[in-house]
Design a protein around this motif. Structure first.
Motif, PDB file in Angstrom:
ATOM      1  N   MET A   1       0.850  -1.212   0.000  1.00 59.81           N
ATOM      2  CA  MET A   1       0.000   0.000   0.000  1.00 59.81           C
ATOM      3  C   MET A   1       0.869   1.240   0.000  1.00 59.81           C
ATOM      4  O   MET A   1       0.624   2.204  -0.713  1.00 59.81           O
ATOM      5  N   HIS A   2       1.914   1.148   0.742  1.00 62.91           N
ATOM      6  CA  HIS A   2       2.838   2.231   0.941  1.00 62.91           C
ATOM      7  C   HIS A   2       3.427   2.749  -0.381  1.00 62.91           C
ATOM      8  O   HIS A   2       3.726   3.927  -0.538  1.00 62.91           O
ATOM      9  N   TYR A   3       3.570   1.821  -1.354  1.00 63.43           N
ATOM     10  CA  TYR A   3       4.236   2.179  -2.606  1.00 63.43           C
ATOM     11  C   TYR A   3       3.284   2.678  -3.684  1.00 63.43           C
ATOM     12  O   TYR A   3       3.720   3.039  -4.764  1.00 63.43           O
ATOM     13  N   ILE A   4       2.009   2.677  -3.382  1.00 65.98           N
ATOM     14  CA  ILE A   4       1.042   3.018  -4.431  1.00 65.98           C
ATOM     15  C   ILE A   4       1.307   4.378  -5.081  1.00 65.98           C
ATOM     16  O   ILE A   4       1.353   4.467  -6.310  1.00 65.98           O
ATOM     17  N   PRO A   5       1.549   5.443  -4.289  1.00 69.39           N
ATOM     18  CA  PRO A   5       1.812   6.739  -4.941  1.00 69.39           C
ATOM     19  C   PRO A   5       3.030   6.686  -5.872  1.00 69.39           C
ATOM     20  O   PRO A   5       3.008   7.267  -6.956  1.00 69.39           O
ATOM     21  N   ASN A   6       4.074   5.945  -5.449  1.00 73.74           N
ATOM     22  CA  ASN A   6       5.273   5.872  -6.275  1.00 73.74           C
ATOM     23  C   ASN A   6       4.994   5.158  -7.594  1.00 73.74           C
ATOM     24  O   ASN A   6       5.427   5.591  -8.656  1.00 73.74           O
ATOM     25  N   ILE A   7       4.249   4.052  -7.491  1.00 69.67           N
ATOM     26  CA  ILE A   7       3.914   3.303  -8.706  1.00 69.67           C
ATOM     27  C   ILE A   7       3.035   4.151  -9.616  1.00 69.67           C
ATOM     28  O   ILE A   7       3.271   4.262 -10.819  1.00 69.67           O
ATOM     29  N   LEU A   8       2.078   4.819  -8.988  1.00 63.51           N
ATOM     30  CA  LEU A   8       1.183   5.696  -9.747  1.00 63.51           C
ATOM     31  C   LEU A   8       1.987   6.780 -10.463  1.00 63.51           C
ATOM     32  O   LEU A   8       1.794   7.061 -11.654  1.00 63.51           O
ATOM     33  N   PHE A   9       2.947   7.330  -9.727  1.00 57.22           N
ATOM     34  CA  PHE A   9       3.770   8.392 -10.299  1.00 57.22           C
ATOM     35  C   PHE A   9       4.567   7.867 -11.493  1.00 57.22           C
ATOM     36  O   PHE A   9       4.638   8.499 -12.543  1.00 57.22           O
ATOM     37  N   ALA A  10       5.158   6.676 -11.304  1.00 59.11           N
ATOM     38  CA  ALA A  10       5.950   6.097 -12.394  1.00 59.11           C
ATOM     39  C   ALA A  10       5.089   5.892 -13.633  1.00 59.11           C
ATOM     40  O   ALA A  10       5.517   6.177 -14.762  1.00 59.11           O
ATOM     41  N   ILE A  11       3.858   5.425 -13.423  1.00 57.98           N
ATOM     42  CA  ILE A  11       2.962   5.202 -14.568  1.00 57.98           C
ATOM     43  C   ILE A  11       2.668   6.517 -15.280  1.00 57.98           C
ATOM     44  O   ILE A  11       2.766   6.618 -16.503  1.00 57.98           O
ATOM     45  N   VAL A  12       2.345   7.548 -14.480  1.00 57.58           N
ATOM     46  CA  VAL A  12       2.032   8.852 -15.075  1.00 57.58           C
ATOM     47  C   VAL A  12       3.236   9.378 -15.849  1.00 57.58           C
ATOM     48  O   VAL A  12       3.133   9.847 -16.999  1.00 57.58           O
ATOM     49  N   LEU A  13       4.414   9.280 -15.234  1.00 54.22           N
ATOM     50  CA  LEU A  13       5.635   9.793 -15.841  1.00 54.22           C
ATOM     51  C   LEU A  13       5.955   9.056 -17.144  1.00 54.22           C
ATOM     52  O   LEU A  13       6.211   9.680 -18.185  1.00 54.22           O
ATOM     53  N   ILE A  14       5.897   7.738 -17.081  1.00 56.66           N
ATOM     54  CA  ILE A  14       6.250   6.946 -18.269  1.00 56.66           C
ATOM     55  C   ILE A  14       5.259   7.195 -19.399  1.00 56.66           C
ATOM     56  O   ILE A  14       5.647   7.382 -20.551  1.00 56.66           O
ATOM     57  N   SER A  15       3.969   7.244 -19.061  1.00 58.94           N
ATOM     58  CA  SER A  15       3.013   7.463 -20.158  1.00 58.94           C
ATOM     59  C   SER A  15       3.132   8.883 -20.712  1.00 58.94           C
ATOM     60  O   SER A  15       3.023   9.084 -21.917  1.00 58.94           O
TER      61      SER A  15
END
Lengths: 435, 263
Positions: A1-15
């Motif tokens: 759960m803790h990593y969700i913002p980071n993963i979300l950020f990576a997705i936004v950045l990559i796309s």
């Protein structure tokens, strides 16, 4: 759960970056639709031009007011990217103000960013006023309606919002305000949020942080669709810009071959034409569509910022004629985009669409109004050469279509027959001596 | 006066087995246009006065092809260029001076690729070197203290970065050089370039030469100086359109320098 913002950020950045890269590839492909031209000469002069004109803004400041305001926005843009790097690292690794560890220098940096953010905001507001309230003439020409006009304003709104978000982000960062280092501007904004709990402030700060970085990614992707593309293309464009004297127009090589052959007394006029190598003979002389132009001219078209300095200096335009060098560049880009879309929808092949740059975009009246005075070329802050396109299109009209105005045909007949543009006998050339 | 003009041709020099110091490329306007012929003669007087060994091609000269090229007729341009280059190379010409910025630009910049490389000078540049070398002296004479404004020809100024030579000559006349709103690299075209000279202008609110003449008249000049036969015609027409021909003269720099010494 803790990593969700980071993963979300990576997705936004990559796309965000991925979509941009996809469009850049399309851009490169479109530019390569132009004829090839070898520009490998004089590298040192080219680097110098790019450094002076694009990086150093040497031609922007020839108009002092616009030049100075542009300089502020430009410097602000370059420098604030350091902040963007921090945001990206924070976003990916869940850190907060990762650069703060460098100590007091961090305060100096952020302080500089905050000052620039305010200056950029002010400059952009002044730009907006020049366009929409003072209504400077060059922003209200016939080619500056609908999209070109809105595009310019959207960019300004975007920058206003981004700068505001940056300042609010700093102002609501309790920890950062407590540091009291570098909050040179945001400290005056912070009181607007006083009375809110730390949790609420944190919530606002996070929200603004996300909107800010997403805004930057959206803006990045907006570039491709906008005149704002110049922030990238100004660099290659000034690098590949013309180095010869402005008055020098290229000698068409294909014509040189023909002329040399015609003039050579050793050529047997009745001999069968030699087998020409593939691609030796151009499909046509001059240009009627974007594929006939060379890739530098197409790069020019994508680089155009529609600032209209060319048009406001153009003698034909100043005296009310239809020609606008800016419109020549915008038409070239619009047609090129249309051709690119055609290729995309037809699986990589261009399917004849019954349109071309000549007549469907640029009229003959515009082309014939040019005095080839080079005012537009001199005025362009990013080394665009609208005159070269006008000349190529005149070449098509004259050499492919024999469609010059009647008086010009007379002039050319005179040159052919008498060696002068007027109907005088060449044998009378020295008569002035005894008059 | 005219019988005093010494105008040898390249053929004559060749017959004597000699090379002139410089070839004077007269150009079509300078050869045929009544107004421009006066510029040609004024320049020849100065060459004679400075004892410059020059020659003209005379009937062997032909249009450089400038208006054809800029109208889009690359074939005609290159035919003209190659023919001219053959003549120039046959005479082993090294140095060319011309009073027409269009000829100047074309021979200087567009002929080398086609096999014709020469040192090319505009007549204002050449006069400046004569002056610097002490072969020609310039005195103010009738132009002392007169207000003169200089119209930069596009093909001399912006196209080739020659801005100072004509101005230096005007200042040598002890005249007051006044600059127009648009000058040097921001100069406004006279309206004749790009083959416009030979056709009617496209529809607009006004003619380019009228706009430019208005800018010139704003400086309240007594003389509008030009360095191009086409600019000269356009500005003269502009002054007429403004009904100022009684107060303002349009003159080439060569004429100014020659008249100053009553040549």
């Amino acid at each position: 759960m803790h990593y969700i913002p980071n993963i979300l950020f990576a997705i936004v950045l990559i796309s965000g970056i991925g979509f941009f890269v996809k469009n850049v590839k399309k851009l490169a492909r479109n530019i390569k639709l132009g004829r090839d031209v070898d520009i490998s000469d004089n590298k040192s002069q080219r680097w110098k031009n790019m450094t002076m004109i694009a990086l150093g803004q040497s031609k922007m400041v020839r108009r002092p007011i616009a030049g100075f305001l542009h300089l502020v926005v430009y410097v602000g843009f370059i420098i604030i990217n350091i902040e963007v790097i921090e945001i990206i690292i924070d976003g990916l690794f869940g850190t907060h103000r990762v650069f703060a560890s460098i100590g007091s220098l961090y305060g100096v940096l952020i302080g500089a960013f905050e000052i620039l953010a305010v200056l950029v905001f002010v400059s952009v507001t002044l730009f907006w006023i020049r366009r929409n309230i003072i209504k400077l003439k060059r922003f209200w020409k016939s080619e500056m309606t609908s999209w070109p006009k809105n595009d310019a304003n959207y960019i300004l709104y975007f920058e206003m919002v981004l700068m505001t978000l940056f300042l609010v982000m700093n102002a609501t960062d309790v920890h950062f305000q407590d540091m009291n280092s570098g909050n040179i501007m945001s400290q005056f904004i912070a009181p607007w949020f006083s009375g809110l709990s730390d949790t609420t402030l944190h919530f606002i700060e996070r929200g603004v942080w996300w909107v800010h970085i997403i805004g930057i990614l959206v803006f990045l992707n907006y570039l491709y669709y906008s005149k704002h593309l110049h922030i990238l293309l100004a660099f290659p464009n000034t690098f590949y810009g013309k180095l010869q004297p402005k008055g020098q127009m290229d000698n068409l090589e294909a014509v040189t071959k023909e002329v040399k052959m015609m003039m050579d007394p050793n050529v047997d006029p009745f001999a069968a034409p030699a087998e020409e190598a593939e691609g030796d003979v151009p499909a046509k002389f001059g240009a009627s569509d974007v594929q006939d132009l060379n890739w530098v001219q197409l790069l020019n078209a994508y680089t155009c910022t529609e600032c209209g300095r060319c048009t406001s200096e153009c003698p034909a335009n100043q005296t009310g004629k239809k020609l606008s060098p800016r419109k020549i560049m915008m038409d070239t880009r619009d047609r090129l985009e249309e051709v690119g879309k055609n290729i995309d929808t037809n699986k990589g092949e261009f399917v004849e669409d019954g349109k071309q740059l000549l007549d469907n975009y640029i009229t003959r009246e515009e082309l014939w109004a040019c005095t080839s005075c080079n005012a537009c070329v001199e005025a362009c802050p990013v080394s665009i050469d609208p005159l070269s396109i006008i000349l190529e299109m005149r070449r098509y009209l004259v050499m492919e279509q024999s469609a010059a105005p009647v008086e010009l045909n007379n002039m050319m007949t005179n040159i052919e027959n008498n060696g002068a543009p007027w109907p005088y006998n060449q044998m009378d050339r020295l008569n002035w001596k005894n008059e | 006066m005219s019988e005093l003009l010494k105008v040898p041709t390249m053929a004559e020099f060749m017959a004597q087995g000699k090379q002139p110091e410089v070839l004077f490329w007269v150009g079509c306007a300078g050869s045929f246009d009544d107004r421009a012929k006066k510029i040609t003669k004024a320049f020849v007087k100065l060459l004679n006065k400075a004892n410059v060994e020059f020659a003209v091609l005379g009937t062997e000269e032909s249009c450089t092809g400038d208006p054809a090229k800029r109208a889009g007729n690359e074939f005609l341009f290159q035919m003209q260029a190659v023919t001219n280059i053959e003549v120039l190379n046959a005479y082993e010409v090294k140095k060319i001076v011309t009073a027409c910025p269009h000829c100047f630009n074309t021979i200087k910049n567009e002929y080398p690729e086609l096999g014709g490389s020469y040192e090319v000078m505009h007549h204002t540049q050449f006069l400046k070197t004569l002056l610097d070398d002490g072969r020609l002296t310039i005195e103010g004479g009738q132009f002392k203290g007169k207000r003169i404004t200089f119209h930069d020809p596009c093909y001399l100024g912006r196209a080739n970065n020659v801005y100072e030579a004509p101005r230096a000559l005007i200042q040598k006349l002890e005249a007051e050089l006044v600059e127009m709103k648009n000058c040097r690299r921001n100069g406004l075209c006279c309206g004749a370039g790009g083959a416009q000279m030979f056709k009617d202008a496209e529809k607009g609110d006004k003619e380019v030469n009228v706009e430019r003449t208005e800018q010139a008249l704003e400086t309240k000049p007594e003389i509008i100086a030009a360095g191009c036969p086409f600019c000269n015609t356009m500005m003269t027409d502009g002054v007429k359109a403004k009904e100022k021909e009684a107060d303002v003269a349009v003159m080439d720099i060569a004429e100014l320098v020659a008249n100053a010494q009553d040549l």
